[in-house]
Design an enzyme around this catalytic site. Structure first.
Site, short mmCIF file in Angstrom:
data_model
loop_
_atom_site.label_atom_id
_atom_site.label_comp_id
_atom_site.label_asym_id
_atom_site.label_seq_id
_atom_site.Cartn_x
_atom_site.Cartn_y
_atom_site.Cartn_z
N ALA A 72 0.83 -1.21 0.00
CA ALA A 72 0.00 0.00 0.00
C ALA A 72 0.86 1.26 0.00
CB ALA A 72 -0.92 0.01 1.22
N GLY A 116 0.80 -5.33 1.04
CA GLY A 116 -0.22 -5.54 0.02
C GLY A 116 0.32 -6.14 -1.26
N GLU A 119 0.24 -9.77 -0.55
CA GLU A 119 -1.17 -10.17 -0.56
C GLU A 119 -1.68 -10.26 -2.00
OE1 GLU A 119 -3.31 -8.58 3.37
OE2 GLU A 119 -2.24 -6.99 2.29
N GLU A 139 3.10 -5.07 8.15
CA GLU A 139 2.12 -4.05 8.56
C GLU A 139 2.18 -3.70 10.04
OE1 GLU A 139 0.35 -5.75 4.75
OE2 GLU A 139 1.52 -6.48 6.46
#
Length: 265
Positions: A72, A116, A119, A139
Site C-alpha cells: 500500500a 499488500g 497479498e 504491517e
C-alpha cells in the site's frame, strides 16, 4: 484507459500465444499500490477477462529485477479513516478482480513483494518467484495489520504457527523458502524468471480454455468446502467436459499420436 505507454501505471501486452502480461509500473515508488494504481489494475484485469484472445495472465513488475510491489501507498493510507475505508470497501475491488478471474493468473515476483504486494501475489493462482525474492507482511511495524487477505491466506498456506511468526515479527522470507513450504509454485534465477514464467503460461494457454477454467474452478473449490462436496463438484465438472469438442479432439489426437488442435469449444 491507456495501458501501453511508458507512463501507464499498469502496462499490458498480449502475446500471440494468448498470454497477457500486466506490469505494475510505478518504479519510483517501488510499485506501491496507490488508489489510482489499484483502479488501473482492476480495469486492466477486466479488459484481459473480456479479451477472447487471452487465455492466461501474468502479473509482474515493470523491471526485470523487481520490485513486484512494496504494498500500500502509506502516504495515501495515512489519511484513510475507518469510516472512509468502510465506505469505499478499501481493497475489496482489487481482491474481487483478481480472485474472480475465470482465466488463470500467475504472479511473477522478483525483488520484493511486501505487505499488500505479497497479498496481491497470494490472490493469484500461482506464484513464480526469483530464488532471492523477498516476501513479507510488515504491517505491524507501521501500526496496522494485513487487510487484503494476508492473515487468512498465509495461515492457510503455511499454518498458524508460521503465519503468526511472520506477521507478528514482520519477518521476511525468500522465494526459495516459500517454495519449500508450498506457497510459491516454482523459483528461478532472477535473470530467467520472466522467460520461464512465460514459457509455463504459454503451455497453459495451449490447452483448451474451457477445460483449464473447469480445472481452476475445481481446485479453488477445494479451499471452500469439505472433501466429499469437493469431489462431487469435481465429478460434475469432469462429466461436463465430455460435452466439449476439445475433449473429443484431445482423446482422438492421443490415439492418433499427434498434437491436438483445440478450438476452445
Amino acid at each position: 484507459m491507456e495501458f501501453s505507454s511508458e507512463s501507464s501505471l499498469i502496462q499490458v501486452t498480449v502475446e500471440e500465444q494468448g498470454v497477457a502480461i500486466l506490469r505494475i509500473n510505478r518504479p519510483e515508488k517501488r510499485n506501491a499500490l496507490s488508489q489510482q494504481t489499484i483502479d488501473t489494475l482492476v480495469d486492466a484485469i477486466a479488459m484481459v477477462e473480456r479479451d477472447e484472445k487471452v487465455k492466461v495472465a501474468v502479473l509482474t513488475g515493470s523491471r526485470t529485477g523487481g520490485p513486484f510491489s512494496a504494498g500500500a501507498d502509506l502516504y495515501q493510507l495515512l489519511h484513510l479513516s475507518t469510516a472512509d475505508a468502510h465506505k469505499t470497501s478499501y481493497l475489496k475491488d482489487l481482491s474481487d478482480a483478481v480472485t474472480r478471474m475465470r482465466k488463470p493468473i500467475i504472479a511473477c515476483v522478483a525483488g520484493f513483494a511486501l505487505g499488500g504486494g505479497f497479498e496481491l501475489a497470494m490472490m493469484c493462482d500461482m506464484i513464480y518467484a526469483a530464488d532471492d525474492a523477498v516476501f513479507g507482511l510488515p504491517e505491524l511495524s507501521v501500526g496496522t495489520i494485513p487487510g487484503a487477505g494476508g492473515t487468512q491466506r498465509l495461515a492457510r498456506a503455511l499454518g498458524k504457527q508460521r503465519a503468526m511468526d511472520m506477521i507478528l515479527t514482520s519477518k521476511t522470507i525468500t522465494g526459495t523458502e516459500l517454495c519449500q513450504y508450498g506457497l510459491v509454485s516454482r523459483t528461478f534465477n532472477v535473470d530467467h524468471l520472466l522467460w520461464e514464467t512465460l514459457e509455463q503460461a504459454r503451455l497453459i494457454a495451449s490447452r483448451s480454455a474451457p477445460v483449464v477454467q473447469l480445472a481452476k474452478e475445481a481446485i479453488l473449490n477445494a479451499e471452500q468446502t469439505d472433501l466429499d462436496a469437493g469431489i462431487k463438484l469435481e465429478r460434475a465438472l469432469y462429466y461436463s467436459s465430455f460435452a466439449l469438442e476439445d475433449r473429443t479432439e484431445g482423446m482422438v489426437a492421443f490415439v492418433e499420436k499427434r498434437k491436438p488442435v483445440f478450438k476452445d469449444k
